[in-house]
Design a protein around this motif. Structure first.
Motif, PDB file in Angstrom:
ATOM      1  N   VAL A  27      32.378  36.341  24.343  1.00 48.31           N
ATOM      2  CA  VAL A  27      32.887  36.126  25.707  1.00 48.31           C
ATOM      3  C   VAL A  27      34.298  35.544  25.639  1.00 48.31           C
ATOM      4  O   VAL A  27      34.519  34.509  24.998  1.00 48.31           O
ATOM      5  N   PRO A  28      35.271  36.190  26.288  1.00 49.49           N
ATOM      6  CA  PRO A  28      36.639  35.659  26.270  1.00 49.49           C
ATOM      7  C   PRO A  28      36.778  34.406  27.130  1.00 49.49           C
ATOM      8  O   PRO A  28      36.211  34.330  28.216  1.00 49.49           O
ATOM      9  N   VAL A  29      37.526  33.449  26.596  1.00 53.77           N
ATOM     10  CA  VAL A  29      37.817  32.197  27.305  1.00 53.77           C
ATOM     11  C   VAL A  29      39.325  32.033  27.315  1.00 53.77           C
ATOM     12  O   VAL A  29      39.961  32.039  26.265  1.00 53.77           O
ATOM     13  N   THR A  30      39.893  31.882  28.509  1.00 54.45           N
ATOM     14  CA  THR A  30      41.318  31.608  28.646  1.00 54.45           C
ATOM     15  C   THR A  30      41.476  30.190  29.143  1.00 54.45           C
ATOM     16  O   THR A  30      40.868  29.801  30.139  1.00 54.45           O
ATOM     17  N   MET A  31      42.279  29.401  28.429  1.00 57.42           N
ATOM     18  CA  MET A  31      42.600  28.046  28.832  1.00 57.42           C
ATOM     19  C   MET A  31      44.059  28.045  29.243  1.00 57.42           C
ATOM     20  O   MET A  31      44.876  28.673  28.572  1.00 57.42           O
ATOM     21  N   ALA A  32      44.387  27.371  30.352  1.00 65.26           N
ATOM     22  CA  ALA A  32      45.747  27.454  30.882  1.00 65.26           C
ATOM     23  C   ALA A  32      46.222  26.121  31.441  1.00 65.26           C
ATOM     24  O   ALA A  32      45.428  25.234  31.756  1.00 65.26           O
ATOM     25  N   THR A  33      47.538  26.039  31.600  1.00 62.86           N
ATOM     26  CA  THR A  33      48.155  24.910  32.287  1.00 62.86           C
ATOM     27  C   THR A  33      48.589  25.398  33.674  1.00 62.86           C
ATOM     28  O   THR A  33      48.736  26.610  33.893  1.00 62.86           O
ATOM     29  N   VAL A  34      48.821  24.475  34.575  1.00 61.96           N
ATOM     30  CA  VAL A  34      49.303  24.875  35.896  1.00 61.96           C
ATOM     31  C   VAL A  34      50.700  25.476  35.818  1.00 61.96           C
ATOM     32  O   VAL A  34      51.105  26.220  36.700  1.00 61.96           O
ATOM     33  N   ALA A  35      51.421  25.192  34.742  1.00 64.30           N
ATOM     34  CA  ALA A  35      52.755  25.764  34.545  1.00 64.30           C
ATOM     35  C   ALA A  35      52.689  27.206  34.052  1.00 64.30           C
ATOM     36  O   ALA A  35      53.707  27.875  33.954  1.00 64.30           O
ATOM     37  N   GLY A  36      51.485  27.686  33.712  1.00 60.27           N
ATOM     38  CA  GLY A  36      51.328  29.079  33.323  1.00 60.27           C
ATOM     39  C   GLY A  36      51.172  29.358  31.835  1.00 60.27           C
ATOM     40  O   GLY A  36      51.044  30.508  31.433  1.00 60.27           O
ATOM     41  N   VAL A  37      51.162  28.330  31.005  1.00 60.61           N
ATOM     42  CA  VAL A  37      50.922  28.532  29.577  1.00 60.61           C
ATOM     43  C   VAL A  37      49.442  28.870  29.398  1.00 60.61           C
ATOM     44  O   VAL A  37      48.579  28.178  29.928  1.00 60.61           O
ATOM     45  N   GLU A  38      49.146  29.941  28.672  1.00 61.59           N
ATOM     46  CA  GLU A  38      47.767  30.351  28.459  1.00 61.59           C
ATOM     47  C   GLU A  38      47.464  30.473  26.970  1.00 61.59           C
ATOM     48  O   GLU A  38      48.329  30.828  26.179  1.00 61.59           O
ATOM     49  N   GLN A  39      46.223  30.172  26.631  1.00 59.97           N
ATOM     50  CA  GLN A  39      45.712  30.348  25.277  1.00 59.97           C
ATOM     51  C   GLN A  39      44.367  31.044  25.404  1.00 59.97           C
ATOM     52  O   GLN A  39      43.522  30.626  26.194  1.00 59.97           O
ATOM     53  N   ARG A  40      44.169  32.106  24.639  1.00 64.25           N
ATOM     54  CA  ARG A  40      42.918  32.868  24.706  1.00 64.25           C
ATOM     55  C   ARG A  40      42.115  32.711  23.424  1.00 64.25           C
ATOM     56  O   ARG A  40      42.673  32.672  22.328  1.00 64.25           O
ATOM     57  N   THR A  41      40.806  32.639  23.588  1.00 63.53           N
ATOM     58  CA  THR A  41      39.885  32.549  22.464  1.00 63.53           C
ATOM     59  C   THR A  41      38.548  33.134  22.909  1.00 63.53           C
ATOM     60  O   THR A  41      38.480  33.807  23.930  1.00 63.53           O
ATOM     61  N   THR A  42      37.498  32.882  22.163  1.00 66.67           N
ATOM     62  CA  THR A  42      36.155  33.318  22.543  1.00 66.67           C
ATOM     63  C   THR A  42      35.212  32.124  22.482  1.00 66.67           C
ATOM     64  O   THR A  42      35.519  31.096  21.844  1.00 66.67           O
ATOM     65  N   LEU A  43      34.049  32.279  23.100  1.00 63.99           N
ATOM     66  CA  LEU A  43      33.043  31.214  23.018  1.00 63.99           C
ATOM     67  C   LEU A  43      32.652  30.955  21.563  1.00 63.99           C
ATOM     68  O   LEU A  43      32.478  29.807  21.159  1.00 63.99           O
ATOM     69  N   GLY A  44      32.531  32.021  20.782  1.00 62.79           N
ATOM     70  CA  GLY A  44      32.164  31.867  19.379  1.00 62.79           C
ATOM     71  C   GLY A  44      33.185  31.080  18.581  1.00 62.79           C
ATOM     72  O   GLY A  44      32.824  30.313  17.686  1.00 62.79           O
ATOM     73  N   GLU A  45      34.458  31.266  18.893  1.00 65.24           N
ATOM     74  CA  GLU A  45      35.506  30.505  18.211  1.00 65.24           C
ATOM     75  C   GLU A  45      35.513  29.046  18.675  1.00 65.24           C
ATOM     76  O   GLU A  45      35.798  28.144  17.893  1.00 65.24           O
ATOM     77  N   LEU A  46      35.184  28.815  19.947  1.00 65.08           N
ATOM     78  CA  LEU A  46      35.129  27.452  20.473  1.00 65.08           C
ATOM     79  C   LEU A  46      33.916  26.687  19.968  1.00 65.08           C
ATOM     80  O   LEU A  46      33.967  25.472  19.796  1.00 65.08           O
ATOM     81  N   LEU A  47      32.804  27.407  19.755  1.00 64.28           N
ATOM     82  CA  LEU A  47      31.567  26.739  19.351  1.00 64.28           C
ATOM     83  C   LEU A  47      30.824  27.561  18.296  1.00 64.28           C
ATOM     84  O   LEU A  47      29.803  28.181  18.573  1.00 64.28           O
ATOM     85  N   PRO A  48      31.359  27.555  17.077  1.00 66.67           N
ATOM     86  CA  PRO A  48      30.639  28.263  16.016  1.00 66.67           C
ATOM     87  C   PRO A  48      29.311  27.551  15.747  1.00 66.67           C
ATOM     88  O   PRO A  48      29.234  26.330  15.814  1.00 66.67           O
ATOM     89  N   GLY A  49      28.282  28.322  15.495  1.00 70.68           N
ATOM     90  CA  GLY A  49      26.985  27.719  15.211  1.00 70.68           C
ATOM     91  C   GLY A  49      26.331  27.100  16.426  1.00 70.68           C
ATOM     92  O   GLY A  49      25.588  26.122  16.309  1.00 70.68           O
TER      93      GLY A  49
END
Length: 132
Positions: free
Chosen positions: A99-121
């Motif tokens: 599942v894709p997860v995008t984390m962002a700032t109100v200024a528009g900076v975005e970082q994309r990852t996945t649930l698996g990368e955020l929580l391995p195991g």
């Protein structure tokens, strides 16, 4: 994804954050295409607050949905903020590792990852199987 971004930014404005002044908005899309949003809600008894991601998940479940397909989280910070550990597990309850997860700032900076990368195991139902 623009609808998720818009929903997260809009709901962030409703955050109840009088103690930290750190407003967070989250929006998720389900497998059916529905979008649910949540914001953080602080409480003077600090551990009793609710994260934005948890609020979005609660709205999703209340509507009868159970499968997360995409997540967007936005905060007023200098860099994108990841979901906390508890919210990572909550998200993993309803979404797979891809599942894709995008984390962002109100200024528009975005970082994309996945649930698996955020929580391995991630802890899952498989650990509760008692065939051992």
């Amino acid at each position: 994804m623009t609808d998720l971004k818009s929903a997260a930014i809009a709901v962030r404005e409703n955050a109840h954050a009088p103690y930290s002044n750190f407003q967070v908005g989250a929006a998720l899309r389900t497998a059916s295409g529905a979008v649910f949003a949540g914001c953080n809600v602080e409480n003077v008894a600090y551990p009793q607050g609710t994260c934005a991601e948890a609020g979005a998940i609660a709205a999703m479940v209340a509507a009868g949905e159970r499968e997360i397909a995409e997540v967007y989280v936005v905060a007023g910070s200098p860099m994108p903020v990841t979901p906390c550990g508890g919210c990572r597990q909550k998200l993993a309850e309803f979404g797979g590792g891809d599942v894709p997860v995008t984390m962002a700032t109100v200024a528009g900076v975005e970082q994309r990852t996945t649930l698996g990368e955020l929580l391995p195991g991630a802890f899952s139902q498989a650990f509760l199987d008692t065939d051992a």
